[in-house]
Motif scaffolding. Structure first.
Motif, PDB file in Angstrom:
ATOM      1  N   HIS A  12      47.804   9.064  -7.493  1.00 10.14           N
ATOM      2  CA  HIS A  12      48.101   8.386  -8.746  1.00 10.14           C
ATOM      3  C   HIS A  12      47.010   8.661  -9.774  1.00 10.14           C
ATOM      4  O   HIS A  12      45.945   9.152  -9.429  1.00 10.14           O
ATOM      5  N   THR A  13      47.303   8.297 -11.006  1.00 13.73           N
ATOM      6  CA  THR A  13      46.319   8.305 -12.081  1.00 13.73           C
ATOM      7  C   THR A  13      46.126   6.854 -12.500  1.00 13.73           C
ATOM      8  O   THR A  13      47.104   6.162 -12.811  1.00 13.73           O
ATOM      9  N   GLY A  14      44.886   6.374 -12.479  1.00 11.89           N
ATOM     10  CA  GLY A  14      44.578   5.003 -12.864  1.00 11.89           C
ATOM     11  C   GLY A  14      44.043   4.947 -14.279  1.00 11.89           C
ATOM     12  O   GLY A  14      43.221   5.775 -14.668  1.00 11.89           O
ATOM     13  N   ILE A  15      44.516   3.962 -15.050  1.00 16.62           N
ATOM     14  CA  ILE A  15      44.114   3.806 -16.441  1.00 16.62           C
ATOM     15  C   ILE A  15      43.770   2.345 -16.681  1.00 16.62           C
ATOM     16  O   ILE A  15      44.610   1.454 -16.484  1.00 16.62           O
ATOM     17  N   THR A  16      42.540   2.068 -17.115  1.00 14.57           N
ATOM     18  CA  THR A  16      42.135   0.706 -17.461  1.00 14.57           C
ATOM     19  C   THR A  16      42.639   0.396 -18.862  1.00 14.57           C
ATOM     20  O   THR A  16      42.432   1.183 -19.794  1.00 14.57           O
ATOM     21  N   VAL A  17      43.300  -0.753 -19.012  1.00 17.02           N
ATOM     22  CA  VAL A  17      43.932  -1.133 -20.280  1.00 17.02           C
ATOM     23  C   VAL A  17      43.457  -2.519 -20.711  1.00 17.02           C
ATOM     24  O   VAL A  17      42.994  -3.308 -19.885  1.00 17.02           O
TER      25      VAL A  17
END
Length: 156
Positions: A12-17
């Motif tokens: 997966h690709t993790g993105i902090t939002v």
């Protein structure tokens, strides 16, 4: 140099939002990813995995196009940076790229969600991606997506 391990797959690709619900709506409703599950991590697990003492994270995992996107909103710790403008040329910057059928339609659609193109779409003229139109887009959190449009077929 020989390795004692091998990578089996990309997961997966993790993105902090900043706002999980807002980002989830964009990835689901605009880009067409399907919500898989919404775990919540806290305590020793969250702190040890991330290396962030006192981490508490609300997460939305989305699936689509043979890839998973993990959106992470850190509820804690309180001393996290809330504003930070990382440019594509800065160390640590990362982006995910998607191939699309109509780049102009993508740009028209994402604007309503606050995403902006970093520049003008360009057509690559050399190398393995010759003919593709590409552009980076960014949201208010600084998340970057690259959209790539395949060359149009020429009837002959």
């Amino acid at each position: 140099m020989s390795k004692s391990f091998k990578i089996l797959a990309a997961d997966h690709t993790g993105i902090t939002v900043a706002n999980l619900e807002r980002s989830l709506a964009f990835w689901r409703d605009v880009l067409g990813f399907e919500l898989s599950h919404t775990p919540h991590q806290t305590g020793e697990l969250a702190s040890e995995v991330t290396g962030v003492a006192g981490a508490e994270i609300s997460i939305a995992v989305l699936k689509g196009y043979g890839h998973k996107i993990e959106l992470l909103e850190y509820i804690a710790p309180d001393n996290r940076k809330r504003e930070f403008e990382l440019r594509p040329c800065d160390l640590g910057h990362i982006h995910v790229a998607f191939t699309v059928d109509n780049l102009d339609a993508v740009l028209n659609t994402i604007g309503a969600w606050g995403w902006k193109a970093a520049g003008q779409p360009q057509t690559i003229t050399v190398g393995p991606n010759t003919g593709k139109r590409v552009v980076y887009v960014r949201d208010s959190d600084g998340t970057t997506i690259e959209f790539m449009e395949m060359p149009k077929e020429v009837d002959g």
